[in-house]
Design a protein around this motif. Structure first.
Motif, short mmCIF file in Angstrom:
data_model
loop_
_atom_site.label_atom_id
_atom_site.label_comp_id
_atom_site.label_asym_id
_atom_site.label_seq_id
_atom_site.Cartn_x
_atom_site.Cartn_y
_atom_site.Cartn_z
N GLN A 19 0.91 -0.95 -0.46
CA GLN A 19 0.14 0.08 -0.22
C GLN A 19 0.38 1.57 0.00
OE1 GLN A 19 -2.01 -0.99 3.76
NE2 GLN A 19 -4.32 -0.86 2.41
N VAL A 20 1.93 1.06 0.80
CA VAL A 20 3.21 2.42 0.90
C VAL A 20 3.63 2.69 -0.66
CG1 VAL A 20 4.86 3.02 1.79
CG2 VAL A 20 3.22 2.09 2.63
N LEU A 21 4.14 1.75 -0.53
CA LEU A 21 5.03 1.59 -2.77
C LEU A 21 4.06 2.15 -3.59
CD1 LEU A 21 7.52 -1.67 -2.63
CD2 LEU A 21 7.12 1.34 -1.94
N ASP A 22 2.37 1.91 -3.44
CA ASP A 22 1.62 2.34 -4.72
C ASP A 22 1.49 3.83 -3.83
OD1 ASP A 22 1.28 0.26 -5.31
OD2 ASP A 22 -1.14 -0.80 -4.22
N ILE A 23 0.46 4.09 -3.35
CA ILE A 23 1.09 5.61 -2.80
C ILE A 23 2.01 6.61 -3.03
CG2 ILE A 23 0.50 7.43 -0.59
CD1 ILE A 23 -1.81 5.51 0.66
N THR A 24 2.93 6.12 -3.09
CA THR A 24 4.15 6.74 -3.29
C THR A 24 4.52 6.53 -4.89
OG1 THR A 24 5.36 5.48 -1.63
CG2 THR A 24 7.14 6.58 -2.96
N ALA A 25 3.86 6.12 -5.46
CA ALA A 25 4.53 6.07 -6.80
C ALA A 25 2.76 6.71 -7.64
CB ALA A 25 3.41 4.20 -7.67
N ALA A 26 1.67 6.53 -7.13
CA ALA A 26 1.01 7.85 -7.04
C ALA A 26 1.08 9.08 -7.05
CB ALA A 26 -0.79 7.59 -6.28
N LEU A 27 2.21 8.74 -6.21
CA LEU A 27 2.38 11.07 -5.98
C LEU A 27 3.53 11.56 -6.97
CD1 LEU A 27 1.84 10.68 -2.11
CD2 LEU A 27 0.70 12.19 -3.68
N THR A 28 4.48 10.74 -6.82
CA THR A 28 5.23 10.67 -7.55
C THR A 28 5.17 11.07 -9.42
OG1 THR A 28 6.17 8.68 -8.32
CG2 THR A 28 7.11 9.37 -7.29
N GLU A 29 3.65 10.54 -9.50
CA GLU A 29 2.63 11.25 -10.96
C GLU A 29 2.32 12.51 -10.79
OE1 GLU A 29 0.16 8.04 -11.62
OE2 GLU A 29 1.96 6.52 -12.11
N MET A 30 1.86 13.27 -9.57
CA MET A 30 1.42 13.94 -9.43
C MET A 30 2.51 15.44 -9.80
SD MET A 30 -1.61 13.44 -6.64
CE MET A 30 -2.38 12.29 -6.38
N LYS A 31 2.11 16.51 -9.69
CA LYS A 31 2.64 17.58 -9.75
C LYS A 31 2.21 18.13 -8.76
CE LYS A 31 3.45 19.81 -14.44
NZ LYS A 31 3.31 20.65 -15.22
N ILE A 32 3.06 18.58 -7.39
CA ILE A 32 2.88 19.14 -6.46
C ILE A 32 3.54 20.00 -6.07
CG2 ILE A 32 1.64 17.08 -5.37
CD1 ILE A 32 4.44 16.14 -4.16
N GLU A 33 3.39 21.31 -4.94
CA GLU A 33 4.67 22.03 -4.01
C GLU A 33 4.80 23.32 -5.24
OE1 GLU A 33 4.73 24.65 -0.91
OE2 GLU A 33 3.84 22.26 -1.10
N ASN A 34 6.15 22.68 -5.05
CA ASN A 34 6.86 23.85 -5.83
C ASN A 34 6.52 23.38 -8.26
OD1 ASN A 34 8.87 25.20 -4.19
ND2 ASN A 34 10.00 23.68 -3.72
N ASP A 35 6.38 21.96 -8.21
CA ASP A 35 6.33 22.48 -9.38
C ASP A 35 4.82 22.88 -9.86
OD1 ASP A 35 8.16 20.58 -9.33
OD2 ASP A 35 6.70 18.93 -8.79
N LEU A 36 3.65 23.06 -9.27
CA LEU A 36 2.61 23.65 -9.68
C LEU A 36 2.70 25.21 -9.59
CD1 LEU A 36 0.07 21.71 -7.92
CD2 LEU A 36 0.95 21.92 -10.41
N ARG A 37 4.02 25.63 -8.51
CA ARG A 37 4.25 27.18 -8.98
C ARG A 37 5.06 27.43 -9.50
NH1 ARG A 37 5.22 26.96 -2.61
NH2 ARG A 37 3.51 27.88 -1.92
N ARG A 38 6.85 26.84 -9.90
CA ARG A 38 6.71 26.66 -11.53
C ARG A 38 5.90 26.70 -12.82
NH1 ARG A 38 10.22 22.50 -10.66
NH2 ARG A 38 10.63 23.68 -8.98
N GLN A 39 4.77 26.12 -12.75
CA GLN A 39 4.25 25.50 -13.92
C GLN A 39 3.28 27.11 -14.15
OE1 GLN A 39 1.29 23.09 -14.00
NE2 GLN A 39 0.63 23.57 -15.89
#
Length: 93
Positions: A19-39
């Motif tokens: 479950q932890v690995l699945d959640i981590t994999a899903a979060l790596t696909e999302m743009k979060i925090e600084n990536d969104l600001r940069r965009q």
């Protein structure tokens, strides 16, 4: 969390390794925090560079989405500041 079959009150230590690995994999696909600001900053820079109406309004710190500025220019300029819209003041403390 329903997608990963995790109860709302579950703690991280209670989760299975898969479950932890699945959640981590899903979060790596999302743009979060600084990536969104940069965009957002890149999008505004692109608008300014192309010389669009919205880009010029951003450059002058005026409202971009058609708000009236006849009687409330000072408020409009304050509210259109980029650091306020991105939440930089709340990040600092």
């Amino acid at each position: 969390m329903a997608r990963f079959h995790v109860h709302q009150s579950a703690k991280v230590g209670d989760l299975a390794n898969k479950q932890v690995l699945d959640i981590t994999a899903a979060l790596t696909e999302m743009k979060i925090e600084n990536d969104l600001r940069r965009q957002i900053l890149d999008d505004i820079k692109r608008l300014k560079d192309t010389g669009t109406h919205r880009g010029r309004r951003h450059a002058l710190n005026l409202p971009v989405r058609g708000q009236n500025t006849r009687s409330q220019v000072k408020n409009a300029i304050k509210l259109n500041r980029l650091d306020r819209r991105l939440g930089a003041k709340t990040m600092g403390g």
